[in-house]
Write an enzyme that holds these catalytic residues in place. Structure first.
Site, PDB file in Angstrom:
ATOM      1  N   SER A 122      -3.994 -13.046  15.023  1.00 55.18           N
ATOM      2  CA  SER A 122      -3.504 -11.732  14.615  1.00 55.18           C
ATOM      3  C   SER A 122      -2.396 -11.218  15.534  1.00 55.18           C
ATOM      4  O   SER A 122      -1.339 -11.825  15.639  1.00 55.18           O
ATOM      5  CB  SER A 122      -4.689 -10.758  14.561  1.00 55.18           C
ATOM      6  OG  SER A 122      -4.343  -9.552  13.949  1.00 55.18           O
ATOM      7  N   ASP A 179       1.680  -7.311  11.760  1.00 51.91           N
ATOM      8  CA  ASP A 179       1.336  -8.109  12.931  1.00 51.91           C
ATOM      9  C   ASP A 179       1.437  -9.584  12.562  1.00 51.91           C
ATOM     10  O   ASP A 179       1.896  -9.928  11.475  1.00 51.91           O
ATOM     11  CB  ASP A 179      -0.055  -7.741  13.454  1.00 51.91           C
ATOM     12  CG  ASP A 179      -1.147  -7.964  12.417  1.00 51.91           C
ATOM     13  OD1 ASP A 179      -0.811  -8.049  11.221  1.00 51.91           O
ATOM     14  OD2 ASP A 179      -2.328  -8.047  12.786  1.00 51.91           O
TER      15      ASP A 179
END
EC number: 5.4.2.10
Length: 449
Positions: A103, A240
């Protein structure tokens, strides 16, 4: 023994914490556990995706080897956002999905997470069962029982079509900057926005395997803010590394965070009679201003612990359609099974276009109280809940703030830190209390003490 699975799968430094061997074992254990929750008598099938981290290549090979050796057919999706893998788990009728990503973490890290049939995140109980079988599950498929491996060359097209078709209205006339964080959204988010009608400027769209989240993306909005102002854009959207979260920047350079995005979307759905049970699901980290705004609008708020998986569990239990986190993990359950940054950003822009109002003005639907978050590292986060001194200091701070603010102190589920969050009527007051509590945490829980 420390639990291997965190709030968002298994993460660590690729090659040291998350090795090819561990990844192989996780895949074999998952192959034993997850098809049990699939369709009896049907040959197990899994989809596998990854973000563009260089380590994703060898980890993907380990996952594919583990699954195929356990008799699971594998469909490789390539580099895709996490929510795309969740979507395609259902779209391709897979028994489960696997995503390799860390992530918003830096490039040397990586992670592995699983999706159950239909594209939903696993419960704690199922993850625990996978963990229990680590090293015990046997990949015993031979001959015609070994899994076959194929590549889905249409995965990106399927996902983009899904995004565009989900919109209530087009984005024609909007100039948008999108920051892809040199991650999985590169090439996908810009194309989806263009097909929806927007004039798009893409930044952070040249991943090289090592620059993911580096000075860009939803956790570093400086580049997006500068690009929005430079190009005179109506808005900027930042993702992200795996594109499961979204933050926004308005034309004037102001930040529109996950709480404000949820406030806008909640009111949009409420007016369209599409906010199921007139309820929004948030976590304890959401700003008090969001709670006050929803109360004024007649919208009920359900609060969960931190982690979009817990938001999703509450949404499914109550049949709610919208929920998320301040960090930008936002779930539109009528269109997705998990947090989807691209979907969220596009629906926010659709609201801007439909109302004909600047994003900065639209975000004023909630008054965000000053909030300070201090991350305390170098401490034993496992002792937070048992420290009497910390509990007493938190109680004193809460008494000091009364109804005009709040305190939240918790260990991170994915990193070795303790988070201290304080909201108050002024930034200075919030900062002073947060710093005071952070000092207590350091003094009380220091690993070197």
């Amino acid at each position: 023994m420390t639990r291997l699975f965190g709030t968002d799968g298994v993460r660590g430094l690729a090659g040291r914490d998350l090795t090819a061997g561990l990844t192989l074992e996780l895949a074999i254990a998952a192959a034993e556990v997850l098809p049990e929750r699939g369709i009896p008598g049907k040959r197990p099938r899994a989809v596998v995706g990854r973000d563009p981290r260089a380590s994703g290549e060898f980890l993907e090979a380990a996952v594919v080897a583990g699954l195929a050796s356990a008799g699971v057919d594998v469909i490789r999706l390539g580099v895709l956002p996490t929510p795309a893998v969740a979507f395609l788990t259902g779209e391709l009728d897979a028994d489960f999905g696997v995503m390799l990503s860390a992530s918003h973490n830096p490039a040397p890290d990586n992670g592995i997470k699983f999706f159950a049939r239909g594209g939903h995140k696993l419960s704690d109980e199922v993850e625990d069962e996978i963990e229990r079988r680590l090293g015990r599950a046997v990949a015993g498929a031979t001959g015609r029982d070994v899994g076959r491996v194929t590549d889905d060359t249409d995965s990106v097209e399927r996902y983009i079509t899904h995004l565009v078709n989900s919109l209530p209205n087009r984005l024609d006339g909007l100039k948008v900057v999108v920051d892809c964080a040199n991650g999985a959204a590169a090439g996908i988010a810009p194309e989806a926005l263009r097909r929806a009608g927007a004039d798009v400027i893409a930044i952070g769209d040249k991943p090289d395997g090592f620059n993911i989240n580096e000075g860009c993306g939803s956790t570093n909005l400086d580049a997006l803010r500068a690009a929005v102002l430079e190009h005179g854009a109506d808005a900027g959207i930042a993702h992200d590394g795996d594109a499961d979260r979204c933050q926004a920047v308005a034309a004037d350079g102001s930040v529109v965070d996950g709480d404000q995005i949820m406030a806008v979307l909640a009111l949009e759905l409420y007016e369209a009679n599409a906010l199921h049970n007139n309820t929004l699901v948030v976590t304890v980290m959401s700003n008090l201003g969001l709670k006050l705004a929803m109360k004024e609008a007649g919208i009920t708020l359900v609060e969960t612990q931190v982690g979009d998986r817990y938001v999703l569990e509450a949404m499914r239990a109550g049949s709610y359609s919208l929920g998320g986190e301040q960090s930008g993990h936002i779930i539109l359950l009528d269109h997705a099974t998990t947090g989807d940054g691209l979907l969220t950003g596009m629906h926010l822009l659709a609201a801007v276009n439909r109302r004909g109002v600047a994003l900065a003005e639209l975000a004023k639907v909630m008054n965000r109280l000053p909030q300070v978050l201090v991350n305390v590292s170098g401490v034993d986060k496992t002792r937070v809940a048992t420290s009497e001194r910390i509990a007493a200091e938190v109680a004193a701070a809460e008494a000091e703030l009364g109804d005009s603010g709040r305190v939240l102190l918790r260990p991170s589920g994915t990193e070795p830190i303790v988070r201290v969050m304080v909201e108050a009527t002024s930034q200075d007051r919030a900062q002073a209390i947060a710093d005071r509590l952070a000092d207590v945490v350091r003094d009380e829980l220091s690993i070197n003490a």
